[in-house]
Write a protein that holds these residues in place. Structure first.
Motif, PDB file in Angstrom:
ATOM      1  N   TYR A  46       0.835  -1.212   0.000  1.00 20.24           N
ATOM      2  CA  TYR A  46       0.000   0.000   0.000  1.00 20.24           C
ATOM      3  C   TYR A  46       0.865   1.256   0.000  1.00 20.24           C
ATOM      4  CZ  TYR A  46      -4.578  -2.185   0.579  1.00 20.24           C
ATOM      5  OH  TYR A  46      -5.740  -2.886   0.373  1.00 20.24           O
ATOM      6  N   ILE A  47       1.935   1.248   0.805  1.00 17.30           N
ATOM      7  CA  ILE A  47       2.788   2.435   0.886  1.00 17.30           C
ATOM      8  C   ILE A  47       3.459   2.705  -0.459  1.00 17.30           C
ATOM      9  CG2 ILE A  47       4.966   3.288   1.870  1.00 17.30           C
ATOM     10  CD1 ILE A  47       3.908   2.431   4.595  1.00 17.30           C
ATOM     11  N   LYS A  48       3.972   1.659  -1.098  1.00 24.56           N
ATOM     12  CA  LYS A  48       4.590   1.838  -2.425  1.00 24.56           C
ATOM     13  C   LYS A  48       3.583   2.442  -3.402  1.00 24.56           C
ATOM     14  CE  LYS A  48       8.134  -1.763  -2.258  1.00 24.56           C
ATOM     15  NZ  LYS A  48       8.522  -3.113  -2.706  1.00 24.56           N
ATOM     16  N   ASN A  49       2.354   1.955  -3.340  1.00 21.56           N
ATOM     17  CA  ASN A  49       1.293   2.444  -4.218  1.00 21.56           C
ATOM     18  C   ASN A  49       0.975   3.912  -3.934  1.00 21.56           C
ATOM     19  OD1 ASN A  49      -0.763   2.271  -6.169  1.00 21.56           O
ATOM     20  ND2 ASN A  49      -2.282   1.749  -4.626  1.00 21.56           N
ATOM     21  N   GLY A  54       1.826   9.752  -5.498  1.00 20.15           N
ATOM     22  CA  GLY A  54       2.168  11.102  -5.034  1.00 20.15           C
ATOM     23  C   GLY A  54       1.397  11.555  -3.806  1.00 20.15           C
ATOM     24  N   TYR A  55       0.777  10.591  -3.064  1.00 19.86           N
ATOM     25  CA  TYR A  55      -0.010  10.950  -1.885  1.00 19.86           C
ATOM     26  C   TYR A  55       0.831  11.044  -0.612  1.00 19.86           C
ATOM     27  CZ  TYR A  55      -4.055   9.816  -4.822  1.00 19.86           C
ATOM     28  OH  TYR A  55      -4.984   9.776  -5.825  1.00 19.86           O
ATOM     29  N   ILE A  56       1.933  10.305  -0.571  1.00 19.71           N
ATOM     30  CA  ILE A  56       2.821  10.391   0.593  1.00 19.71           C
ATOM     31  C   ILE A  56       4.271  10.441   0.119  1.00 19.71           C
ATOM     32  CG2 ILE A  56       1.265   9.168   2.180  1.00 19.71           C
ATOM     33  CD1 ILE A  56       2.974   6.687   1.909  1.00 19.71           C
ATOM     34  N   ARG A  57       5.138  10.965   0.983  1.00 17.93           N
ATOM     35  CA  ARG A  57       6.573  10.904   0.709  1.00 17.93           C
ATOM     36  C   ARG A  57       7.274  10.357   1.938  1.00 17.93           C
ATOM     37  NH1 ARG A  57       9.454  15.413   2.617  1.00 17.93           N
ATOM     38  NH2 ARG A  57       8.147  17.105   3.377  1.00 17.93           N
ATOM     39  N   PRO A  72       0.276  17.469  -0.328  1.00 18.18           N
ATOM     40  CA  PRO A  72      -1.008  18.168  -0.505  1.00 18.18           C
ATOM     41  C   PRO A  72      -2.041  17.297  -1.236  1.00 18.18           C
ATOM     42  CG  PRO A  72       0.786  19.683  -0.939  1.00 18.18           C
ATOM     43  CD  PRO A  72       1.424  18.322  -0.738  1.00 18.18           C
ATOM     44  N   GLN A  73      -1.584  16.527  -2.253  1.00 19.49           N
ATOM     45  CA  GLN A  73      -2.498  15.618  -2.957  1.00 19.49           C
ATOM     46  C   GLN A  73      -3.008  14.527  -2.005  1.00 19.49           C
ATOM     47  OE1 GLN A  73       0.663  16.553  -3.944  1.00 19.49           O
ATOM     48  NE2 GLN A  73       0.986  15.937  -6.078  1.00 19.49           N
TER      49      GLN A  73
END
Length: 201
Positions: A46-49, A54-57, A72-73
């Motif tokens: 899930y994290i890779k996805n 572009g939802y998390i860094r 922000p996205q």
């Protein structure tokens, strides 16, 4: 589980991960797995996805720890998923209430007088409300993360301590961690016919 249910569960897990990450704590994937009741490999997927979308860094912390921050996205996506799941949870409440009432009536018809809950979350509260008026007594609830708490006046104990208390019918009362709890109880020697959950009574 049909494909629509799988899609709902998939987006719900994404929402839960985004909600945890929004707290801006330095969380390992193992900690996220523990908090959400999702297998470690699944959390990684899930994290890779979510990173790819572009939802998390990812942010590095000292001692090889990693943190995850919402972009922000990601904040926008979390809000979108929250609204999407609001109607789902309304339906979940209605369905879970009916399913638990049916399960408890079935147990009562078999002469069951005392039960134990395993898993304490929102669904456990729905189960407790559904238990009222059946004549079945809830002795205690088991949940390693909530041990020491009270649940509607009953003690919450660890799974290990709960199993030492005697042989009772166990009702799994967490949707989030249901599969994980069932597997753990079976691994600890609880017989399959002593375990009950909605959808698999």
């Amino acid at each position: 589980m049909n494909s629509n249910d799988e899609k709902i569960l998939d987006t719900y897990r994404s929402f839960l991960l985004l909600a945890e990450i929004a707290k801006e704590e330095p969380l390992s994937q193992r900690e996220l797995s523990r908090r959400l009741g999702i297998a470690l490999g699944l959390v990684n997927s899930y994290i890779k996805n979510l990173v790819a979308k572009g939802y998390i860094r990812v942010k590095n912390f000292p001692k090889n720890r990693y943190g995850y921050l919402l972009t922000p996205q990601g904040v926008t996506e979390k809000s979108r998923l929250a609204y999407q799941h609001l109607s789902y949870f309304t339906n979940l409440y209605t369905t879970a209430r009916q399913d638990y009432v049916k399960l408890f009536r079935s147990l009562q018809a078999k002469g069951v007088e005392k039960i134990v809950f395993c898993g304490v979350d929102e669904v456990a509260e729905i189960a407790y409300l559904s238990l009222q008026g059946t004549g079945i007594e809830l002795l205690f609830a088991m949940d390693d993360e909530r041990a020491g708490d009270n649940f509607f006046g009953r003690p919450v104990v660890t799974v290990a301590k709960g199993l030492l208390a005697g042989h009772y019918r166990i009702v799994i009362t967490s949707v989030k961690k249901g599969e994980m709890l069932r597997k753990r109880l079976l691994d600890l020697g609880v017989s399959d016919d002593a375990l009950h959950s909605i959808g698999a009574a």
